[in-house]
Design an enzyme around this catalytic site. Structure first.
Site, mmCIF file in Angstrom:
data_model
loop_
_atom_site.group_PDB
_atom_site.id
_atom_site.type_symbol
_atom_site.label_atom_id
_atom_site.label_comp_id
_atom_site.label_asym_id
_atom_site.label_seq_id
_atom_site.Cartn_x
_atom_site.Cartn_y
_atom_site.Cartn_z
ATOM 1 N N SER A 84 0.856 -1.202 0.000
ATOM 2 C CA SER A 84 0.000 0.000 0.000
ATOM 3 C C SER A 84 0.879 1.235 0.000
ATOM 4 O O SER A 84 1.985 1.214 0.563
ATOM 5 C CB SER A 84 -0.878 0.022 1.252
ATOM 6 O OG SER A 84 -1.541 1.268 1.366
ATOM 7 N N TYR A 102 -1.906 -0.680 9.996
ATOM 8 C CA TYR A 102 -1.931 -1.045 8.571
ATOM 9 C C TYR A 102 -0.636 -0.590 7.894
ATOM 10 O O TYR A 102 0.014 -1.353 7.177
ATOM 11 C CB TYR A 102 -3.158 -0.398 7.928
ATOM 12 C CG TYR A 102 -3.389 -0.743 6.492
ATOM 13 C CD1 TYR A 102 -3.897 -1.992 6.124
ATOM 14 C CD2 TYR A 102 -3.136 0.188 5.480
ATOM 15 C CE1 TYR A 102 -4.135 -2.301 4.783
ATOM 16 C CE2 TYR A 102 -3.370 -0.117 4.150
ATOM 17 C CZ TYR A 102 -3.872 -1.359 3.804
ATOM 18 O OH TYR A 102 -4.106 -1.653 2.487
HETATM 19 P P1 NAD Z 1 -10.754 -6.885 0.234
HETATM 20 O O1 NAD Z 1 -11.141 -6.698 1.653
HETATM 21 O O2 NAD Z 1 -11.785 -6.766 -0.839
HETATM 22 O O3 NAD Z 1 -10.004 -8.295 0.054
HETATM 23 C C1 NAD Z 1 -9.102 -8.819 0.998
HETATM 24 C C2 NAD Z 1 -9.219 -10.333 0.944
HETATM 25 O O4 NAD Z 1 -8.245 -10.900 1.840
HETATM 26 C C3 NAD Z 1 -10.606 -10.831 1.413
HETATM 27 O O5 NAD Z 1 -11.176 -11.692 0.444
HETATM 28 C C4 NAD Z 1 -10.299 -11.568 2.707
HETATM 29 O O6 NAD Z 1 -11.164 -12.660 2.960
HETATM 30 C C5 NAD Z 1 -8.857 -12.018 2.465
HETATM 31 N N1 NAD Z 1 -8.195 -12.328 3.724
HETATM 32 C C6 NAD Z 1 -8.210 -11.599 4.876
HETATM 33 N N2 NAD Z 1 -7.559 -12.244 5.849
HETATM 34 C C7 NAD Z 1 -7.100 -13.411 5.304
HETATM 35 C C8 NAD Z 1 -6.356 -14.507 5.822
HETATM 36 N N3 NAD Z 1 -5.965 -14.522 7.114
HETATM 37 N N4 NAD Z 1 -6.042 -15.526 4.998
HETATM 38 C C9 NAD Z 1 -6.455 -15.518 3.698
HETATM 39 N N5 NAD Z 1 -7.190 -14.514 3.165
HETATM 40 C C10 NAD Z 1 -7.500 -13.469 3.957
HETATM 41 O O7 NAD Z 1 -9.574 -5.845 -0.008
HETATM 42 P P2 NAD Z 1 -8.878 -5.346 -1.357
HETATM 43 O O8 NAD Z 1 -9.163 -3.902 -1.469
HETATM 44 O O9 NAD Z 1 -9.158 -6.251 -2.497
HETATM 45 O O10 NAD Z 1 -7.347 -5.484 -0.904
HETATM 46 C C11 NAD Z 1 -6.436 -6.413 -1.487
HETATM 47 C C12 NAD Z 1 -5.034 -6.018 -1.044
HETATM 48 O O11 NAD Z 1 -4.749 -4.693 -1.514
HETATM 49 C C13 NAD Z 1 -4.884 -5.981 0.478
HETATM 50 O O12 NAD Z 1 -3.629 -6.481 0.853
HETATM 51 C C14 NAD Z 1 -4.983 -4.497 0.789
HETATM 52 O O13 NAD Z 1 -4.330 -4.163 1.988
HETATM 53 C C15 NAD Z 1 -4.322 -3.887 -0.428
HETATM 54 N N6 NAD Z 1 -4.692 -2.500 -0.672
HETATM 55 C C16 NAD Z 1 -5.992 -2.125 -0.795
HETATM 56 C C17 NAD Z 1 -6.293 -0.773 -0.978
HETATM 57 C C18 NAD Z 1 -7.724 -0.283 -1.083
HETATM 58 O O14 NAD Z 1 -7.927 0.948 -0.986
HETATM 59 N N7 NAD Z 1 -8.702 -1.142 -1.313
HETATM 60 C C19 NAD Z 1 -5.269 0.183 -1.062
HETATM 61 C C20 NAD Z 1 -3.956 -0.250 -0.932
HETATM 62 C C21 NAD Z 1 -3.669 -1.590 -0.741
#
Ligand code: NAD
Length: 260
Positions: free
Chosen positions: A144, A157
């Site tokens: 991120s 985070y």
């Molecule tokens: P999301 O919440 O839609 O998806 C996250 C997924 O991770 C979920 O399906 C959840 O079930 C799974 N997960 C959580 N804990 C877990 C575990 N212990 N074992 C296996 N799976 C697990 O979020 P997203 O927006 O698709 O995020 C995906 C990645 O991108 C994440 O690492 C997030 O930190 C990163 N990210 C997201 C954003 C944003 O604004 N959405 C910005 C920067 C980085």
């Protein structure tokens, strides 16, 4: 675009039931890869990918918790047994527990570090140990831009993503002589369930523009949220041979929000 380089190759995507993970699974699938879609949420995996279950060249579901060393090792072994040698890993599983630094609970700190940092460590080492003797492979960690730019209510985070970033880059250094590349994609605010979870604060002070609270647009030079397609494009590039001479890179996909 990537011709046949992903065709028949095995890829593991963690967090595959999430917004970004699902998009990465779909892109790899379209490119012909045999994708192991891993998530702790087995119901959502089935809802998303049930129709494709166990079809070679498409998606196979694996329900596992990336915090558990045993589940990670068993799952990676099962992927290799069922699908073949893993060529690609995308670490996408993540959680966000939003709270000010002084209000953050010990449990939220531990959970965040366990999924976002320990999970990346466990998955990457389980895969890298198998890739090393084969002398090929590419790993991408979705971290991120919060790892590089302080943002309110994201201390745990940010710390977890900084750890995942530093770990992935160090792994890249250690595996470079084995021909394995390790890179990071650092998205800015991306329109998925994770981000929308932050919007529901309901304190009445948030001003919305076209459904997006203004604070999520302020400070983004390109003026819009990141999309899952933006993130997926970066992941696919870094996995691919087009990035054959790129490793230990921290690739920001945030409309310039981190200002560098
Ligand atoms: P999301 O919440 O839609 O998806 C996250 C997924 O991770 C979920 O399906 C959840 O079930 C799974 N997960 C959580 N804990 C877990 C575990 N212990 N074992 C296996 N799976 C697990 O979020 P997203 O927006 O698709 O995020 C995906 C990645 O991108 C994440 O690492 C997030 O930190 C990163 N990210 C997201 C954003 C944003 O604004 N959405 C910005 C920067 C980085």
């Amino acid at each position: 675009m990537y011709e046949d380089q992903f065709r028949g190759q095995v890829a593991i995507v963690t967090g595959a039931a999430g917004g970004i993970g699902e998009a990465v699974v779909s892109a790899l699938c379209r490119a012909g890869a045999s994708v192991a879609a891993l998530d702790v949420d087995g119901d959502r995996l089935s809802a998303l990918f049930g129709a494709h279950d166990d079809v070679p060249g498409t998606v196979t579901q694996f329900t596992a918790d990336v915090r558990s060393a045993v589940e990670v090792e068993d799952t990676v072994a099962a992927v290799e047994e069922r699908l073949g040698p893993v060529a690609f890993l995308v670490n996408c599983a993540g959680v966000l527990r939003a709270a000010t630094a002084v209000e953050l609970t010990e449990r939220d700190w531990d959970d965040t570090l366990a999924v976002n940092a320990r999970g990346v460590f466990l998955m990457s080492t389980a895969v890298a140990r198998r890739m090393t003797p084969r002398r090929r492979g590419s790993i991408v960690t979705v971290a991120s831009n919060a790892a590089g730019v302080p943002r309110v209510r994201m201390s745990a985070y940010a710390a977890s993503k900084a750890a995942a970033t530093a770990y992935t880059k160090t792994l890249g250094l250690e595996l470079a002589s084995s021909g394995i590349r390790c890179n990071v994609v650092a998205p800015g605010s991306t329109d998925t369930a994770m981000l929308r979870g932050l919007w529901g604060g309901g304190d009445g002070t948030s001003v919305s523009v076209a459904g997006v609270p203004t604070e999520y647009r302020v400070g983004i030079p390109l003026g819009r949220l990141t999309t899952v397609a933006d993130v997926t494009n970066a992941v696919m590039f870094l996995l691919s041979d087009q990035a054959a001479n790129v490793t230990m890179h921290d690739f920001y996909v945030d409309g310039g929000a981190a200002l560098g």
